[in-house]
Design an enzyme around this catalytic site. Structure first.
Site, PDB file in Angstrom:
ATOM      1  N   GLU A   1       0.864  -1.179   0.000  1.00 18.04           N
ATOM      2  CA  GLU A   1       0.000   0.000   0.000  1.00 18.04           C
ATOM      3  C   GLU A   1       0.900   1.227   0.000  1.00 18.04           C
ATOM      4  OE1 GLU A   1      -3.472   2.271   2.634  1.00 18.04           O
ATOM      5  OE2 GLU A   1      -2.646   0.359   3.333  1.00 18.04           O
TER       6      GLU A   1
ATOM      7  N   ARG B   1       6.204 -13.844   8.999  1.00 20.35           N
ATOM      8  CA  ARG B   1       6.790 -12.542   8.682  1.00 20.35           C
ATOM      9  C   ARG B   1       8.138 -12.389   9.377  1.00 20.35           C
ATOM     10  NH1 ARG B   1       3.489  -8.397  12.674  1.00 20.35           N
ATOM     11  NH2 ARG B   1       5.404  -7.208  12.631  1.00 20.35           N
TER      12      ARG B   1
ATOM     13  N   LYS C   1       4.103   0.832   9.752  1.00 15.40           N
ATOM     14  CA  LYS C   1       4.266   2.066   8.986  1.00 15.40           C
ATOM     15  C   LYS C   1       3.586   3.239   9.674  1.00 15.40           C
ATOM     16  CE  LYS C   1       3.066   0.409   4.868  1.00 15.40           C
ATOM     17  NZ  LYS C   1       2.783   0.407   3.405  1.00 15.40           N
TER      18      LYS C   1
END
Length: 569
Positions: A38, A263, A273
């Site tokens: 994104e 992850r 973020k």
């Protein structure tokens, strides 16, 4: 893909096995993956692993990887982030086959939303976000049906089109999938799939005032692009039933499948973020590319190499596990990559003047110094030596402890590439600080002459004073305090609220130290990203933001020493 050290992934991992079987059975003919960030911030170290997983797997099986921007939320997205993401992927050494935007498919997604309404599988809800949250239920209690859940198809179509046409305010209505409010998987309890946002979009301008939710858009994007293996991290595992529901109920031609892997969690490292952006917005760091940031641009500015990052993520492998990786493991791969590539030189970070009283005044001689003793092909350089030099402040002690082998009154040490010197006297200022050392040298002990008359236990580095180049050194520690090393940040969906005890309490106040010293004259014209190993200090890189012609600023990439040991296989 270019410059990857390992042609294959780890000998075995579950995704590789799945792909092998899919190709063998004919389920897929060509592997197509995607990296779908994104554009709401800069990429971080976790994304480096996601990039590697998608690009390397597709490459290994002769497939292709799409770069796709999941730009479904105009409130947080910006063209700046698009450009930075493209630059980071290329810097890591990967080339995408096709660049796409979720916003390119907004018409397609809208058609599928109307399809769900016509099938009785979506409805317009007038409840507020808080009301929807309150009636969603818990892990032990079912959710409650919305009072608007049983609107007719005609009414829902009319209201949804009014939403599209801008007739309602932000938050006044949403479109929800109609699935099962009693499902044990909360993600299947009538999730919101469209919301109103009267905002200009970086790609579509003001064409739309309703935008699809990521969880609805993502499977449709995968289907539209004929993605075969939609690879994501394990926090999306609970979303897979809804992913499959969208693919099934939206009557798309393709059948992509989602697979989850563990992850990358790095100790003392933020990977949210939202929180990284807060650090930038609050001026706690020097932008997204601050060398302390775990962003790819920050690591690039600090002096990390793409080869080191690729080797690091390769070593972490692909599995379902969610362990925390030691931060020193990353440093290890940086050292391993740089040790044969960069020249070894001398820099004095906290200078202390030394006068060699028996060296001829006004004389300067040039000494030979190897550029890298582990790589003879890098040759030698010449460095000046004279009566006055600078050494490190901590290379002298007036009253040293036992086993201190550097300079102190009456002790002798070797100057790297030069001579033995012996401390005879020192001068203090009015505050009692040592500001100058007086030594004598032995001309017979010149480095490279084969002198064996006696030995010394200490070797120290230095810079000749008359030609020394002033330099700034920026020294870094992790942004997160060591006692917070178990901190792991969420990276997806869910709660966007900053907790009462803000994560800023965990920021290390000593994460940056700026000192001023000297380097050898050959480093005067260093340019951005010139890397060196400064003897005994570590690896440094010329900062691209602050280095000016004749005025170098060096970032500490990694220190020389580490207690980290790679596990034996």
């Amino acid at each position: 893909m270019i410059g990857v050290e390992n042609e294959n992934l780890t000998p075995s991992n579950f995704i590789k096995t799945i792909i092998t079987e899919d190709l063998k059975s004919g389920k897929v003919n060509k592997v197509v993956t995607r990296f779908p960030p994104e554009p709401n911030g800069y990429l971080h170290i976790g994304h480096a692993k996601a990039i590697w997983v998608n690009f390397a797997l597709a490459d290994e099986f002769g497939g292709r990887t799409h770069l796709r921007f999941d730009d479904t939320n105009p409130a947080k997205e910006d063209e700046e982030y698009v450009r930075s993401i493209e630059a980071d992927v290329k810097w890591l050494g990967y080339e995408w086959e096709g660049k796409y935007f979720a916003s390119d498919y907004f018409d397609f997604m809208y058609e599928k939303a109307e399809l769900l309404i016509n099938k009785g599988l979506a409805y317009v809800d007038d409840q507020s976000a808080d009301q929807i949250r309150e009636t969603r239920g818990t892990l032990t209690e079912p959710g409650q049906d919305s009072p608007y859940r049983n609107r007719t198809v005609e009414e829902n179509l009319d209201l949804f089109r009014q939403m599209r046409d801008g007739k309602f305010a932000n938050g006044e209505k949403v479109l929800r999938a109609k699935i099962d409010m009693t499902s044990p998987n909360i993600n299947m309890r009538d999730p919101v799939i469209y919301r109103i946002a009267h905002l200009e979009h970086h790609n579509t301008g003001n064409k739309w005032c309703i935008y699809p939710m990521y969880t609805f858009a993502h499977p449709l994007e995968d289907a539209y692009e004929n993605i075969t293996h939609s690879l994501c991290t394990v926090e999306f595992e609970d979303q897979r039933p809804f992913y499959d529901w969208v693919i099934r109920e939206c009557d798309v031609d393709a059948e992509p499948h989602q697979y989850e892997y563990g992850r990358l969690n790095l100790a003392q490292t933020l990977t949210s973020k939202r929180k990284l952006k807060l650090l930038v917005d609050e001026n706690i760091v020097d932008g997204w590319d601050d060398p302390r940031m775990p962003t790819i641009s920050g690591m690039r500015r600090r002096g990390f190499t793409p080869e080191a990052l690729r080797s690091f993520v390769y070593e972490t492998g692909i599995s379902k596990s969610q362990g925390i990786v030691d931060l020193q493991m990353l440093d290890h791969f940086v050292r391993e990559d740089l040790k044969l590539r960069v020249p070894r030189t001398m820099g004095v970070l906290r200078p202390l003047k030394v006068v060699i009283t028996n060296y001829p005044a006004g004389q300067v001689e040039m000494l030979d110094a190897e550029n890298n003793p582990e790589n003879e092909e890098m040759g030698i350089r010449q460095i000046p030596f004279s009566r006055e030099i600078y050494i490190e402040q901590d290379d002298f002690m007036e009253e040293p402890p036992s086993k201190y082998h550097r300079l102190f009154p009456g002790n002798e040490v070797r100057l790297k590439h030069a001579y033995f010197i012996k401390c005879n006297d020192f001068i203090k200022d009015e505050d009692g600080n040592v500001v100058e050392i007086h030594c004598t040298y032995d001309p017979e002990t010149k480095s490279g002459t084969g002198f064996t008359g006696r030995k010394v236990k200490g070797t120290i580095h230095w810079v000749e004073a008359t030609q020394a180049v002033p330099a700034e050194f920026r020294l870094y520690e992790p942004l997160i305090k060591a006692e917070e090393e178990e901190l792991v940040e969420e990276t997806s969906g869910g709660n966007d609220e900053i907790p009462e005890k803000t994560f800023l309490d965990s920021i290390n106040p000593n994460s940056l130290e700026v000192v001023h010293g000297f380097v050898e004259p050959g480093l005067k014209n260093s340019v951005a990203y010139d890397r060196y190993q400064f003897f005994r200090h570590g690896y440094f890189s010329a900062d691209p933001k602050y280095t000016m012609p004749g005025d170098p600023v060096f970032n500490l990439v990694v220190s020389m020493k580490s207690s980290f040991k790679m596990p034996k296989v």
